[in-house]
Design a protein around this motif. Structure first.
Motif, PDB file in Angstrom:
ATOM      1  N   UNK A 181      84.316  32.757  15.538  1.00 34.91           N
ATOM      2  CA  UNK A 181      84.163  32.442  17.053  1.00 34.91           C
ATOM      3  C   UNK A 181      83.106  31.641  17.319  1.00 34.91           C
ATOM      4  N   UNK A 182      81.850  32.024  16.612  1.00 29.93           N
ATOM      5  CA  UNK A 182      80.745  31.081  16.838  1.00 29.93           C
ATOM      6  C   UNK A 182      80.820  29.761  16.420  1.00 29.93           C
ATOM      7  N   UNK A 183      81.561  29.668  15.157  1.00 32.67           N
ATOM      8  CA  UNK A 183      81.743  28.483  14.671  1.00 32.67           C
ATOM      9  C   UNK A 183      82.635  27.546  15.566  1.00 32.67           C
ATOM     10  N   UNK A 184      83.655  28.117  16.419  1.00 33.63           N
ATOM     11  CA  UNK A 184      84.630  27.475  16.860  1.00 33.63           C
ATOM     12  C   UNK A 184      83.874  26.952  18.248  1.00 33.63           C
ATOM     13  N   UNK A 185      83.024  27.611  18.795  1.00 40.05           N
ATOM     14  CA  UNK A 185      82.240  27.276  19.991  1.00 40.05           C
ATOM     15  C   UNK A 185      81.316  25.987  19.539  1.00 40.05           C
ATOM     16  N   UNK A 186      80.930  26.244  18.514  1.00 39.15           N
ATOM     17  CA  UNK A 186      79.666  24.987  18.177  1.00 39.15           C
ATOM     18  C   UNK A 186      80.657  23.817  17.809  1.00 39.15           C
ATOM     19  N   UNK A 187      81.738  23.959  17.285  1.00 35.73           N
ATOM     20  CA  UNK A 187      82.410  22.956  16.871  1.00 35.73           C
ATOM     21  C   UNK A 187      82.899  22.158  18.040  1.00 35.73           C
ATOM     22  N   UNK A 188      83.396  23.003  19.428  1.00 34.83           N
ATOM     23  CA  UNK A 188      83.733  22.099  20.508  1.00 34.83           C
ATOM     24  C   UNK A 188      82.516  21.435  21.011  1.00 34.83           C
ATOM     25  N   UNK A 189      81.252  22.187  20.895  1.00 35.32           N
ATOM     26  CA  UNK A 189      80.136  21.598  21.481  1.00 35.32           C
ATOM     27  C   UNK A 189      79.851  20.318  20.919  1.00 35.32           C
ATOM     28  N   UNK A 190      80.079  20.202  19.591  1.00 38.10           N
ATOM     29  CA  UNK A 190      79.697  18.937  18.589  1.00 38.10           C
ATOM     30  C   UNK A 190      80.770  18.003  18.975  1.00 38.10           C
ATOM     31  N   UNK A 191      81.895  18.538  19.266  1.00 41.78           N
ATOM     32  CA  UNK A 191      82.803  17.454  19.541  1.00 41.78           C
ATOM     33  C   UNK A 191      82.606  16.587  20.843  1.00 41.78           C
ATOM     34  N   UNK A 192      82.117  17.590  21.746  1.00 43.28           N
ATOM     35  CA  UNK A 192      81.747  17.175  23.153  1.00 43.28           C
ATOM     36  C   UNK A 192      80.333  16.291  23.147  1.00 43.28           C
ATOM     37  N   UNK A 193      79.823  16.264  21.955  1.00 46.20           N
ATOM     38  CA  UNK A 193      78.265  15.732  22.015  1.00 46.20           C
ATOM     39  C   UNK A 193      77.480  16.144  22.862  1.00 46.20           C
ATOM     40  N   UNK A 194      77.342  17.522  23.277  1.00 47.04           N
ATOM     41  CA  UNK A 194      76.340  18.198  24.283  1.00 47.04           C
ATOM     42  C   UNK A 194      75.029  17.888  23.819  1.00 47.04           C
ATOM     43  N   UNK A 195      74.316  17.592  24.963  1.00 48.01           N
ATOM     44  CA  UNK A 195      72.945  17.253  24.721  1.00 48.01           C
ATOM     45  C   UNK A 195      72.185  18.064  25.826  1.00 48.01           C
ATOM     46  N   UNK A 196      70.823  18.343  25.453  1.00 53.62           N
ATOM     47  CA  UNK A 196      70.093  19.262  26.549  1.00 53.62           C
ATOM     48  C   UNK A 196      70.094  18.407  27.885  1.00 53.62           C
ATOM     49  N   UNK A 197      70.170  19.141  29.045  1.00 53.60           N
ATOM     50  CA  UNK A 197      69.990  18.780  30.248  1.00 53.60           C
ATOM     51  C   UNK A 197      71.364  18.110  30.864  1.00 53.60           C
ATOM     52  N   UNK A 198      72.310  18.294  29.941  1.00 54.76           N
ATOM     53  CA  UNK A 198      73.950  17.581  30.580  1.00 54.76           C
ATOM     54  C   UNK A 198      74.409  18.734  31.219  1.00 54.76           C
ATOM     55  N   UNK A 199      75.654  18.276  32.029  1.00 53.29           N
ATOM     56  CA  UNK A 199      76.518  19.318  32.734  1.00 53.29           C
ATOM     57  C   UNK A 199      77.979  19.530  32.058  1.00 53.29           C
ATOM     58  N   UNK A 200      78.244  20.790  31.869  1.00 49.54           N
ATOM     59  CA  UNK A 200      79.598  21.216  31.338  1.00 49.54           C
ATOM     60  C   UNK A 200      80.278  21.874  32.237  1.00 49.54           C
ATOM     61  N   UNK A 201      81.584  21.529  32.460  1.00 46.79           N
ATOM     62  CA  UNK A 201      82.521  22.362  33.239  1.00 46.79           C
ATOM     63  C   UNK A 201      83.500  22.776  32.112  1.00 46.79           C
ATOM     64  N   UNK A 202      83.667  24.364  32.327  1.00 46.66           N
ATOM     65  CA  UNK A 202      84.474  24.981  31.331  1.00 46.66           C
ATOM     66  C   UNK A 202      85.683  25.890  32.055  1.00 46.66           C
ATOM     67  N   UNK A 203      86.916  25.180  32.235  1.00 44.15           N
ATOM     68  CA  UNK A 203      87.843  25.619  33.164  1.00 44.15           C
ATOM     69  C   UNK A 203      88.807  26.581  32.162  1.00 44.15           C
ATOM     70  N   UNK A 204      89.046  27.927  32.995  1.00 43.81           N
ATOM     71  CA  UNK A 204      89.527  29.084  32.280  1.00 43.81           C
ATOM     72  C   UNK A 204      88.584  29.608  31.265  1.00 43.81           C
ATOM     73  N   UNK A 205      87.440  30.031  31.901  1.00 37.44           N
ATOM     74  CA  UNK A 205      86.250  30.173  30.816  1.00 37.44           C
ATOM     75  C   UNK A 205      86.317  31.600  30.255  1.00 37.44           C
ATOM     76  N   UNK A 206      87.493  32.287  30.774  1.00 36.90           N
ATOM     77  CA  UNK A 206      87.161  33.849  29.964  1.00 36.90           C
ATOM     78  C   UNK A 206      85.882  34.538  30.413  1.00 36.90           C
ATOM     79  N   UNK A 207      85.526  35.081  29.519  1.00 35.98           N
ATOM     80  CA  UNK A 207      84.202  36.031  29.670  1.00 35.98           C
ATOM     81  C   UNK A 207      82.945  35.182  29.274  1.00 35.98           C
ATOM     82  N   UNK A 208      83.227  33.763  29.477  1.00 34.55           N
ATOM     83  CA  UNK A 208      81.925  32.987  29.317  1.00 34.55           C
ATOM     84  C   UNK A 208      81.343  32.670  28.119  1.00 34.55           C
ATOM     85  N   UNK A 209      82.171  32.744  27.078  1.00 29.53           N
ATOM     86  CA  UNK A 209      81.804  32.497  25.639  1.00 29.53           C
ATOM     87  C   UNK A 209      81.141  31.075  25.453  1.00 29.53           C
ATOM     88  N   UNK A 210      81.916  30.192  26.040  1.00 30.74           N
ATOM     89  CA  UNK A 210      81.632  28.620  25.649  1.00 30.74           C
ATOM     90  C   UNK A 210      80.597  28.407  26.608  1.00 30.74           C
TER      91      UNK A 210
END
Length: 425
Positions: A181-210
Motif C-alpha cells: 500500500x505504501x508502494x502504491x501511494x509512492x508510485x502515484x506520487x511519482x507518476x504525478x511528479x509531486x514536488x515540495x510546495x505543489x498542490x494536490x487534489x485527491x477526489x474520493x480520498x477515503x481515509x486520507x492515505x494519499x
C-alpha cells in the motif's frame, strides 16, 4: 398432489457433469461425492426460498449472509477456496418450461413467496430511483454511506494500519500488504511528479492515505474530499496526530463541489467506479478544470476487460457497491481524451488486486471475532464473500484495475511531460 423432490436431488438434476462439492439439505437429502473437500448445506426452508425466488448470485448471497446456507471446509471470512472450486466445476443447465415447473412443484410452491431480505441488503435500482436520480449528489451520498460508513474500527481490522481500501501495488511477490500500500501511494506520487510546495487534489480520498503520504513524504499541500463523513472524521484526526494539518486537509464534500482550481496534480483512486459511465465526460471535464496547465491527473479504477457498459452483478449491487458501474480502460482513455486531456501512460494492476484482496481476507479471518462483535456476523459474511469472490474475478481476468496518467496540455501543445517516464516501476 405431486410428490416432493429431495432438495439435493433437485440441484443434482440441474447440474452438468460431476458435482465438485457435496450438497446437503435440511430434508436429509445429499448429492455429490461424500469425500468432497467442500460441502454446501441448505439449512432451512427460508434458505430454499431465497434460492428459488432469486436464482443466481443474489439468492445464494441472501441465503449465505443470513446463515441459511452453510459452506463447510472454509472460514466465512475467506470462502475463496470453495468459491474457486465451485466456479471452476459447478455448471448449471437451463431446464425446459415443463421440467422447471415440475421441479418447482416438487420442491413446494410455498417456497415461491420471497422471504424478507437480510438487513444488509440495499434497495434494488428501481426503488433507489424514487430517492433520486442515479448518480445525483443525493443518491451518491446515500450509497456511499451504505458501504463506507459501516464502522471505522471494522475497516481498521480488515484493511490494516494503512486504512487503504484500494488496490495495493506489490514491489515483490513476498511484500506485505502494508509495504504494497505504501508502494502504491509512492508510485502515484511519482507518476504525478509531486514536488515540495505543489498542490494536490485527491477526489474520493477515503481515509486520507494519499493526502497524508503526499504531505508527509513530498511536502505537498494536499486536499482530499470524500462523501463519507466517517472517513473524513477519521482522516482529519489522523492528520492532526501526524502533525500534518499545516499541509493536509480532508473535507466531507462531494468532489463536484470543490471550488478551488489551479492544482498541480489530481489523483482519483477508486472513485470512478461510483461515477456512472454516462457521467465520464462531466467527471473528466471537472478534473481537467481543476488542473493548471501542465498539471497531471492519475485515475486509478477497477475496469472490465472490454469496453462495454456493464452494471455490476445483483449481489454486489445490493450488498456492496450500489449503483456501481464498470467499463474498460479503452473507454476511460477515450473519455479523458475527449475532454482535452493528453493520456501519457496506462497500466494494468489486476493481479495486484487479487493479492490485495487475499490480504484483506486474511485480516478478516485473523480478526473474525472482533469484526463480528463490531458489525454483526451477517455483515462480516458479506465482506468475506464479496472479497473472496472479487479476488477470484481478478484472477480469472473478469475484472481489471487500471492506472491512466494524463496531462492538461496547454493551447500551444506543451504538456510539461519529459521525453520518457521518470517514475520507474
Amino acid at each position: 398432489m405431486s410428490s416432493r423432490i429431495p432438495i439435493a436431488e433437485a440441484f443434482d438434476q440441474l447440474l452438468v457433469g460431476t458435482v465438485p462439492v457435496r450438497i446437503t439439505a435440511y430434508d436429509g437429502s445429499a448429492a455429490g461425492a461424500e469425500d468432497a473437500a467442500f460441502a454446501i448445506h441448505v439449512r432451512n426452508e427460508r434458505g430454499l426460498s431465497y434460492l428459488m425466488t432469486a436464482p443466481g448470485d443474489l439468492g445464494l448471497g441472501r441465503a449465505y449472509v443470513s446463515g441459511d446456507l452453510e459452506v463447510s471446509g472454509v472460514h466465512p471470512g475467506d470462502p475463496y477456496p470453495a468459491l474457486r472450486e465451485i466456479k471452476s466445476g459447478l455448471k448449471f443447465r437451463r431446464p425446459g418450461a415443463a421440467e422447471a415447473l415440475a421441479l418447482v412443484r416438487g420442491l413446494g410452491l410455498e417456497h415461491l413467496k420471497p422471504p424478507v431480505p437480510p438487513a444488509q441488503e440495499h434497495l434494488p435500482r428501481w426503488r433507489r430511483a424514487v430517492e433520486g436520480l442515479r448518480h445525483s449528489q443525493q443518491r451518491d451520498a446515500e450509497v456511499i454511506h451504505h458501504h463506507y460508513d459501516v464502522s471505522n474500527r471494522f475497516y481498521e481490522l480488515v484493511l490494516g494500519p494503512s486504512m487503504t481500501y484500494t488496490c495495493a501495488v506489490f514491489p515483490s511477490e513476498d511484500a506485505t500488504l502494508e509495504e504494497a500500500q505504501a508502494n502504491k501511494y509512492d508510485l502515484i506520487a511519482r507518476k504525478l511528479d509531486l514536488q515540495q510546495g505543489q498542490r494536490l487534489l485527491d477526489v474520493g480520498c477515503g481515509w486520507g492515505g494519499m493526502v497524508r503520504h503526499a504531505a508527509r513524504e513530498y511536502g505537498v499541500r494536499a486536499l482530499g474530499v470524500t462523501l463519507s463523513r466517517e472517513q473524513a472524521t477519521w482522516a482529519q484526526q489522523r492528520i492532526k496526530e501526524e502533525g500534518l494539518d499545516h499541509l493536509a486537509e480532508v473535507r466531507h464534500l462531494d468532489y463536484r463541489n470543490v471550488e478551488e482550481r489551479d492544482f498541480d496534480a489530481v489523483s482519483s483512486i477508486g472513485l470512478t467506479e461510483h461515477i456512472g459511465v454516462k457521467n465520464y465526460p462531466a467527471y473528466f471535464g471537472f478534473l481537467r478544470d481543476r488542473l493548471k496547465p501542465h498539471g497531471r491527473l492519475l485515475n486509478h479504477c477497477i475496469t472490465r476487460p472490454h469496453n462495454k457498459k456493464e452494471d455490476t452483478g445483483a449481489f454486489i449491487d445490493r450488498y456492496v457497491f450500489p449503483d456501481g458501474e464498470l467499463t474498460g480502460s479503452g473507454r476511460i482513455i477515450t473519455e479523458a481524451q475527449d475532454v482535452g486531456l493528453e493520456v501519457q501512460h496506462e497500466e494494468n494492476f489486476r493481479v495486484h488486486y487479487a493479492k490485495t484482496l487475499a490480504g484483506w481476507c486474511h485480516n478478516l479471518v485473523e480478526n473474525w471475532d472482533e469484526c463480528v462483535a463490531e458489525v454483526g456476523e451477517a455483515t462480516a459474511r458479506v465482506w468475506g464473500l464479496y472479497m473472496a469472490g472479487s479476488r477470484l474475478s481478478f484472477e480469472r481476468n473478469e475484472i481489471q484495475l487500471h492506472h491512466v496518467l494524463a496531462t492538461r496540455t496547454d493551447a500551444d501543445g506543451v504538456s510539461g511531460y519529459p521525453l520518457r517516464h521518470t517514475f520507474g516501476i
